[in-house]
Every structure is written in structure tokens, then in C-alpha cells.
Design a protein around this motif. Structure first.
Motif, PDB file in Angstrom:
ATOM      1  N   TYR A  35      62.761 -34.665-145.741  1.00  0.00           N
ATOM      2  CA  TYR A  35      63.381 -35.935-145.374  1.00  0.00           C
ATOM      3  C   TYR A  35      62.389 -37.093-145.479  1.00  0.00           C
ATOM      4  CZ  TYR A  35      66.735 -32.514-143.757  1.00  0.00           C
ATOM      5  OH  TYR A  35      67.595 -31.441-143.711  1.00  0.00           O
ATOM      6  N   GLY A  36      61.096 -36.769-145.385  1.00  0.00           N
ATOM      7  CA  GLY A  36      60.089 -37.792-145.623  1.00  0.00           C
ATOM      8  C   GLY A  36      60.132 -38.289-147.053  1.00  0.00           C
ATOM      9  N   VAL A  37      60.260 -37.361-148.015  1.00  0.00           N
ATOM     10  CA  VAL A  37      60.341 -37.748-149.422  1.00  0.00           C
ATOM     11  C   VAL A  37      61.650 -38.481-149.698  1.00  0.00           C
ATOM     12  CG1 VAL A  37      60.461 -36.890-151.797  1.00  0.00           C
ATOM     13  CG2 VAL A  37      58.843 -35.867-150.179  1.00  0.00           C
ATOM     14  N   LEU A  38      62.740 -38.000-149.104  1.00  0.00           N
ATOM     15  CA  LEU A  38      64.060 -38.587-149.357  1.00  0.00           C
ATOM     16  C   LEU A  38      64.247 -39.925-148.641  1.00  0.00           C
ATOM     17  CD1 LEU A  38      66.212 -35.339-149.052  1.00  0.00           C
ATOM     18  CD2 LEU A  38      65.731 -36.617-151.158  1.00  0.00           C
ATOM     19  N   GLY A  39      63.398 -40.182-147.640  1.00  0.00           N
ATOM     20  CA  GLY A  39      63.484 -41.446-146.926  1.00  0.00           C
ATOM     21  C   GLY A  39      64.689 -41.547-146.012  1.00  0.00           C
ATOM     22  N   VAL A  40      65.107 -40.412-145.421  1.00  0.00           N
ATOM     23  CA  VAL A  40      66.226 -40.444-144.483  1.00  0.00           C
ATOM     24  C   VAL A  40      65.692 -40.204-143.069  1.00  0.00           C
ATOM     25  CG1 VAL A  40      68.010 -39.802-146.124  1.00  0.00           C
ATOM     26  CG2 VAL A  40      66.719 -38.007-144.995  1.00  0.00           C
ATOM     27  N   PRO A  41      66.131 -40.999-142.097  1.00  0.00           N
ATOM     28  CA  PRO A  41      65.573 -40.936-140.742  1.00  0.00           C
ATOM     29  C   PRO A  41      66.263 -39.883-139.883  1.00  0.00           C
ATOM     30  CG  PRO A  41      67.106 -42.751-140.866  1.00  0.00           C
ATOM     31  CD  PRO A  41      67.085 -42.130-142.247  1.00  0.00           C
ATOM     32  N   VAL A 258      72.739 -29.138-148.727  1.00  0.00           N
ATOM     33  CA  VAL A 258      73.967 -29.099-147.933  1.00  0.00           C
ATOM     34  C   VAL A 258      74.007 -30.269-146.954  1.00  0.00           C
ATOM     35  CG1 VAL A 258      75.190 -27.813-146.117  1.00  0.00           C
ATOM     36  CG2 VAL A 258      74.339 -26.614-148.135  1.00  0.00           C
ATOM     37  N   PHE A 259      72.908 -30.514-146.256  1.00  0.00           N
ATOM     38  CA  PHE A 259      72.893 -31.580-145.256  1.00  0.00           C
ATOM     39  C   PHE A 259      73.001 -32.965-145.893  1.00  0.00           C
ATOM     40  CE2 PHE A 259      70.257 -28.447-142.550  1.00  0.00           C
ATOM     41  CZ  PHE A 259      71.420 -27.877-142.033  1.00  0.00           C
ATOM     42  N   VAL A 260      72.539 -33.092-147.130  1.00  0.00           N
ATOM     43  CA  VAL A 260      72.610 -34.392-147.816  1.00  0.00           C
ATOM     44  C   VAL A 260      73.975 -34.621-148.449  1.00  0.00           C
ATOM     45  CG1 VAL A 260      71.718 -35.715-149.786  1.00  0.00           C
ATOM     46  CG2 VAL A 260      70.129 -34.575-148.218  1.00  0.00           C
ATOM     47  N   SER A 261      74.495 -33.606-149.154  1.00  0.00           N
ATOM     48  CA  SER A 261      75.690 -33.820-149.979  1.00  0.00           C
ATOM     49  C   SER A 261      76.892 -32.969-149.604  1.00  0.00           C
ATOM     50  CB  SER A 261      75.355 -33.533-151.450  1.00  0.00           C
ATOM     51  OG  SER A 261      75.128 -32.138-151.641  1.00  0.00           O
ATOM     52  N   GLY A 262      76.676 -31.945-148.765  1.00  0.00           N
ATOM     53  CA  GLY A 262      77.767 -31.043-148.439  1.00  0.00           C
ATOM     54  C   GLY A 262      77.924 -29.902-149.406  1.00  0.00           C
ATOM     55  N   SER A 263      76.973 -29.739-150.340  1.00  0.00           N
ATOM     56  CA  SER A 263      77.076 -28.699-151.360  1.00  0.00           C
ATOM     57  C   SER A 263      75.700 -28.148-151.696  1.00  0.00           C
ATOM     58  CB  SER A 263      77.712 -29.260-152.635  1.00  0.00           C
ATOM     59  OG  SER A 263      77.641 -28.331-153.705  1.00  0.00           O
ATOM     60  N   THR A 264      75.637 -26.838-151.986  1.00  0.00           N
ATOM     61  CA  THR A 264      74.387 -26.256-152.477  1.00  0.00           C
ATOM     62  C   THR A 264      74.188 -26.528-153.958  1.00  0.00           C
ATOM     63  OG1 THR A 264      75.491 -24.148-152.957  1.00  0.00           O
ATOM     64  CG2 THR A 264      74.440 -24.373-150.786  1.00  0.00           C
ATOM     65  N   GLU A 265      75.214 -27.025-154.637  1.00  0.00           N
ATOM     66  CA  GLU A 265      75.168 -27.175-156.091  1.00  0.00           C
ATOM     67  C   GLU A 265      74.679 -28.540-156.554  1.00  0.00           C
ATOM     68  OE1 GLU A 265      75.769 -24.509-157.970  1.00  0.00           O
ATOM     69  OE2 GLU A 265      76.083 -23.439-156.087  1.00  0.00           O
ATOM     70  N   ILE A 266      74.651 -29.524-155.670  1.00  0.00           N
ATOM     71  CA  ILE A 266      74.272 -30.881-156.061  1.00  0.00           C
ATOM     72  C   ILE A 266      72.788 -31.076-155.805  1.00  0.00           C
ATOM     73  CG2 ILE A 266      74.647 -33.338-155.665  1.00  0.00           C
ATOM     74  CD1 ILE A 266      77.478 -32.646-154.739  1.00  0.00           C
ATOM     75  N   GLU A 267      72.013 -31.288-156.868  1.00  0.00           N
ATOM     76  CA  GLU A 267      70.571 -31.444-156.719  1.00  0.00           C
ATOM     77  C   GLU A 267      70.221 -32.730-155.980  1.00  0.00           C
ATOM     78  OE1 GLU A 267      68.192 -30.973-160.164  1.00  0.00           O
ATOM     79  OE2 GLU A 267      69.023 -29.008-160.688  1.00  0.00           O
ATOM     80  N   LEU A 268      69.095 -32.672-155.294  1.00  0.00           N
ATOM     81  CA  LEU A 268      68.600 -33.831-154.552  1.00  0.00           C
ATOM     82  C   LEU A 268      67.992 -34.860-155.491  1.00  0.00           C
ATOM     83  CD1 LEU A 268      66.728 -31.693-151.886  1.00  0.00           C
ATOM     84  CD2 LEU A 268      68.886 -32.924-151.498  1.00  0.00           C
TER      85      LEU A 268
END
Length: 285
Positions: A35-41, A258-268
Motif C-alpha cells: 500500500y506504500g507503493v500504491l499510495g493508498v492510506p 482483491v482488496f484493490v479491485s475485487g478480483s484476483t485477475e486484475i493486475e495492480l
């Protein structure tokens, strides 16, 4: 076929790993790096929750909560609580990731994908013949992972061959032959990959020499006390043992998806950088 419930709106900024015990978990370190890399608090913590307390603890979560990582002994309880299950969770009956939505919790098994990615990371793309040591809670995930890598036969070596019976049924559903064996009479194996699901510190004694005799890749799901006695024997026999840290890392990447997009298939976004930061967090250079 019943219709799948729609994906409710994602909520909350709080996440945690639950289990009993849980103080040893590296998940907070992994997720904080991501989450540090993604910049989400988002706030990711750990909490000791036993199986008897799970339902009440889950019900008590409010809209601040986005999701949970589940370790032992909560994976089956989490599966029972989920409104929907992904295919891997449905096959194994085990959920290690709950996404909390306005409709209810959605269950995922990212352990399978973690094992598949770990094996591929070692240069093994196909496993026609695999082997699993132990018949505990992780064995079903190991069987599904080997099947996804092309296995048509999997030997399951256990102290009690009768414990393998449910896995034979799962193998039939997957189209793979599951052959039970015990540690004292394990047949010679040409397995490309062996996955050990044994508790940390298990010493198989002389049986380990026979299991390691044909070499190949050993993925030992243990990572807290490395090398294990089995890994030491495996290396001495000329095989390649790898710890469960790789599985832990790659299953956590899928959890973050999953926590970001709701899917294991969608890359970050910039997933290679996320993976590198997570790897550094638990493995160092």
C-alpha cells in the motif's frame, strides 16, 4: 445454475490478518509495503481470533472495514461465512481472503495461486506428476495448484492414508488421479515437484531419505524455521528445496489485488514495483 450475487460497493480502509496464533504473521509487513507503493492510506493490522470467536468478530465489523486475511484455524469458517466463493475456494472449501462489500463478504483462496506462482518462479512450467507430503489443511490447495500446472497424477503421502480419502474425491472432480501412500512405504517417485504441507519442525527420520532420493523441486510451506529437517535432507540429496516465503509473498499479491479491485485477475498498477517492495519487506536483498 443459480445467479451469482452482484459485487456490492467496496467499503472501508481497515484491513487485518486474523488467526490463532497470529503474532508471527508477516502479512502486516507485506501489505504495508504494497500500500506504500500504491499510495493508498489503508491500515492493516493483526488480531488473534479463534474459530469459536470468528462469527461474532466478523459480524461486529463496521463499514470502516474493507477486508480480512485469514490464517489457521479460520479458513473453513471463513468459507462458510462468504456470500460468494471464487473457484479455488469452492474446490478447496478454504478461504484465506474475505472482501467486505455492502452486499456481504466474498471469499477467495489465494493460497493456490501463491503455490502456482512459486513453482513457476523456480522455472517449472508444467508438472505432469506431483507429490504432496501431509494431508492437513493446506493439502487441498496444493492439489488444486498441481492440477493447474498440468498434473494428472498426484501421490499424497500421509501418516494416516485414510486422511487422503477426501482428496481422492477432489481429484476425481479435477480429473487427476490421487494415490495415497504412507511415509514408511512411500513408493519410488518420479514427481517433478513435491509440496510439503507438514507442520514446522516435523522430522521424518529415515523416511526423508527415501522421499528425497529422486530430487526435484521441494516447496515446503514452512517459512518460520528454515531450513526444515526435510529441506536439509532434500538439499543433501541434490534436490532444490524452497521455503514457504514464496507462497506467502505471491498469495499476498493476489490478496492485494482483491482488496484493490475485487478480483484476483486484475493486475495492480505497477505490479512489478509492488511485488519488489513486498519481497524486500520479508526476504531482504
Amino acid at each position: 445454475m443459480p445467479r451469482q450475487p452482484r459485487l456490492g460497493m467496496l467499503i472501508g480502509t481497515k484491513l487485518a490478518v486474523w488467526g490463532d496464533p497470529v503474532a508471527h504473521s508477516l502479512s502486516p509487513r507485506l501489505h504495508a509495503a504494497a500500500y506504500g507503493v500504491l499510495g493508498v492510506p489503508w491500515d492493516y493490522s493483526r488480531r488473534q481470533v479463534g474459530e469459536a470467536q470468528f462469527d461474532g468478530a466478523l459480524t461486529a465489523l463496521d463499514e470502516e472495514w474493507r477486508g480480512l486475511s485469514l490464517t489457521m484455524p479460520l479458513k473453513r469458517a471463513a468459507a462458510a461465512s462468504a456470500l460468494t466463493l471464487d473457484d479455488r475456494a469452492r474446490l478447496t472449501g478454504a478461504v484465506n481472503t474475505l472482501l467486505l462489500t455492502t452486499d456481504g463478504p466474498r471469499g477467495f483462496n489465494t493460497d493456490v495461486g501463491g503455490l502456482v506462482a512459486t513453482i513457476r518462479e523456480q522455472g517449472v512450467e508444467e508438472v505432469p506428476f506431483g507429490r504432496i507430503l501431509g494431508a492437513g489443511a493446506t493439502t487441498a490447495s496444493a492439489l488444486v495448484a498441481l492440477t493447474e500446472l498440468g498434473a494428472r497424477r498426484v501421490d499424497v503421502v500421509a501418516r494416516r492414508p485414510e486422511a487422503v480419502v477426501p482428496l481422492i474425491g477432489l481429484g476425481e472432480a479435477l480429473g487427476v488421479e490421487v494415490v495415497p501412500a504412507d511415509f514408511t512405504m512411500a513408493p519410488p517417485s518420479g514427481a517433478t515437484v513435491t509440496i510439503a504441507t507438514l507442520p514446522g519442525g516435523t522430522d521424518l527420520g529415515a523416511a526423508a531419505d527415501g522421499l528425497a532420493a529422486h530430487g526435484g523441486l521441494l516447496v515446503d510451506v514452512v517459512y518460520g524455521s528454515w531450513p526444515t529437517p526435510l529441506a536439509t535432507t532434500w538439499q543433501r540429496a541434490g534436490g532444490l528445496p524452497v521455503s514457504g516465503l514464496g507462497m506467502l509473498l505471491h498469495q499476498a499479491v493476489l490478496q492485494v489485488r482483491v482488496f484493490v479491485s475485487g478480483s484476483t485477475e486484475i493486475e495492480l498498477d505497477d505490479e512489478p514495483a509492488v511485488l519488489a517492495a513486498m519481497r524486500e519487506a520479508v526476504m531482504g536483498d
